[in-house]
Design an enzyme around this catalytic site. Structure first.
Site, mmCIF file in Angstrom:
data_model
loop_
_atom_site.group_PDB
_atom_site.id
_atom_site.type_symbol
_atom_site.label_atom_id
_atom_site.label_comp_id
_atom_site.label_asym_id
_atom_site.label_seq_id
_atom_site.Cartn_x
_atom_site.Cartn_y
_atom_site.Cartn_z
ATOM 1 C CG ASP A 15 -2.115 0.853 1.098
ATOM 2 O OD1 ASP A 15 -2.291 1.471 0.019
ATOM 3 O OD2 ASP A 15 -2.892 0.953 2.064
ATOM 4 N N GLY A 18 0.108 5.413 -4.375
ATOM 5 C CA GLY A 18 -0.525 6.682 -4.761
ATOM 6 C C GLY A 18 0.064 7.841 -3.967
ATOM 7 N NE ARG A 28 -4.228 6.656 -7.531
ATOM 8 C CZ ARG A 28 -4.122 6.406 -6.232
ATOM 9 N NH1 ARG A 28 -3.975 7.386 -5.383
ATOM 10 N NH2 ARG A 28 -4.205 5.178 -5.790
ATOM 11 C CG HIS A 32 0.105 1.956 -9.283
ATOM 12 N ND1 HIS A 32 -0.156 1.550 -7.997
ATOM 13 C CD2 HIS A 32 -0.997 2.678 -9.677
ATOM 14 C CE1 HIS A 32 -1.346 1.997 -7.634
ATOM 15 N NE2 HIS A 32 -1.875 2.686 -8.630
ATOM 16 C CG ASN A 63 -7.436 -2.482 -6.370
ATOM 17 O OD1 ASN A 63 -6.509 -3.260 -6.148
ATOM 18 N ND2 ASN A 63 -7.765 -1.530 -5.505
ATOM 19 C CD GLU A 197 2.356 -13.348 15.712
ATOM 20 O OE1 GLU A 197 2.303 -12.184 16.165
ATOM 21 O OE2 GLU A 197 1.902 -14.342 16.314
HETATM 22 C C1 FPP Z 1 -1.934 0.184 -3.333
HETATM 23 O O1 FPP Z 1 -1.459 1.502 -3.387
HETATM 24 C C2 FPP Z 1 -1.412 -0.610 -4.413
HETATM 25 C C3 FPP Z 1 -2.152 -1.199 -5.391
HETATM 26 C C4 FPP Z 1 -3.614 -1.055 -5.481
HETATM 27 C C5 FPP Z 1 -1.551 -1.982 -6.458
HETATM 28 C C6 FPP Z 1 -0.303 -2.729 -6.150
HETATM 29 C C7 FPP Z 1 0.461 -2.788 -7.397
HETATM 30 C C8 FPP Z 1 1.802 -2.737 -7.516
HETATM 31 C C9 FPP Z 1 2.740 -2.742 -6.375
HETATM 32 C C10 FPP Z 1 2.340 -2.651 -8.899
HETATM 33 C C11 FPP Z 1 3.152 -3.783 -9.370
HETATM 34 C C12 FPP Z 1 2.640 -5.121 -9.080
HETATM 35 C C13 FPP Z 1 3.035 -6.242 -9.732
HETATM 36 C C14 FPP Z 1 2.682 -7.546 -9.203
HETATM 37 C C15 FPP Z 1 3.815 -6.176 -10.955
HETATM 38 P P1 FPP Z 1 -2.532 2.685 -3.496
HETATM 39 O O2 FPP Z 1 -2.658 3.030 -4.922
HETATM 40 O O3 FPP Z 1 -3.792 2.287 -2.825
HETATM 41 O O4 FPP Z 1 -1.797 3.802 -2.696
HETATM 42 P P2 FPP Z 1 -2.486 4.992 -1.854
HETATM 43 O O5 FPP Z 1 -3.265 4.345 -0.755
HETATM 44 O O6 FPP Z 1 -1.309 5.777 -1.364
HETATM 45 O O7 FPP Z 1 -3.349 5.761 -2.820
#
Ligand code: FPP
Length: 239
Positions: A15, A18, A28, A32, A63, A197
């Site tokens: 997490d 963004g 954003r 990623h 998502n 945990e």
């Molecule tokens: C949460 O951050 C993250 C995601 C919804 C996507 C996770 C994806 C990756 C780490 C990209 C690469 C993955 C692979 C497997 C190649 P958020 O967007 O919710 O962040 P925020 O809460 O700060 O807005």
């Protein structure tokens, strides 16, 4: 009595992508993309450390509600990840599996994933479980539907229910890591988190590196895991 062994199964809610981008006044999707670099680092490092199962929450059933551009961008990043990492995953003896309703993932990343799942299926090293279009409740609903289809009338043991989850060979989660300071489970691996945990860190996912992973493992090793028993029973090894 603390735990001096590494966890068998580590699950991560990645997490903060963004917010990482926002702090830099970037769109954003840059967050990623940086998050994908952390995925690369942590997959290599966990495999080097001998972690047997690593589950990463890459895309949830919720998502899809994000702006279309962001969803498309995430699918492109997934494509790129498989293109770039295909050979490395095979060379590192990693076995890729996916948890989630894969049929709704767009055709290009889906067919690439299927190829890699197939090509790595005999690998005996770390199992990398990518949770894609995954929801913990959907997993349980899908399991119930498989049970109904199988004609079974009763589930006698919890273990028998587990056989109907996605990738039933994957054991319970020992350590759940969530980055970015949020302290929620967010519908991740509900069944397998029963005795996990939990480790929460303020670090945003794109900043999560080998050192941060070590910190989480050290923290895990300092925990006393009782599984509902007393300290004395644990000391006597009654489990
Ligand atoms: C949460 O951050 C993250 C995601 C919804 C996507 C996770 C994806 C990756 C780490 C990209 C690469 C993955 C692979 C497997 C190649 P958020 O967007 O919710 O962040 P925020 O809460 O700060 O807005």
């Amino acid at each position: 009595m603390t735990n001096d062994k590494n966890p068998l199964h580590v699950a991560i809610i990645m997490d903060g992508n963004g917010r990482w981008a926002k702090q830099r006044n970037l769109p954003r999707i840059f967050g990623h993309r940086a998050g994908m670099e952390s995925v690369n680092k942590i997959v290599s490092y966990a495999s080097k450390l001998g972690i047997k199962y690593l589950s990463l929450f890459a895309f949830s059933t919720e998502n899809w509600l994000r702006p279309k551009d962001e969803v498309n961008g995430l699918m492109e990043i997934l494509n790129e990840f498989i293109d770039k990492k295909f050979n490395e995953i095979i060379d590192k003896n990693i076995k890729l599996v996916v948890s989630g309703r894969l049929e709704q993932i767009p055709e290009e990343p889906r067919s690439k994933l299927e190829k890699l799942i197939d090509a790595s299926s005999n690998n005996s090293g770390m199992v990398l479980n990518l949770a894609l279009n995954y929801g913990g409740r959907s997993e349980i609903v899908d399991a119930v539907n498989k049970i109904l289809k199988s004609g079974l009338k009763e589930i006698k043991e919890e273990e028998d229910f587990k056989d109907f989850l996605y990738n039933p060979e994957i054991p319970d989660v020992d350590l759940l890591i969530r980055t970015s300071g949020e302290m929620r489970i967010s519908n991740f691996m509900l069944w397998r988190l029963a005795y996990a945990e939990l480790y929460f860190t303020e670090v945003l996912w794109p900043d999560f590196d080998e050192k941060e992973f070590d910190k989480a493992l050290d923290n895990y090793k300092s925990r006393v895991r009782r599984f509902g028993m007393t300290d004395e029973q644990i000391m006597r090894g009654e489990f």
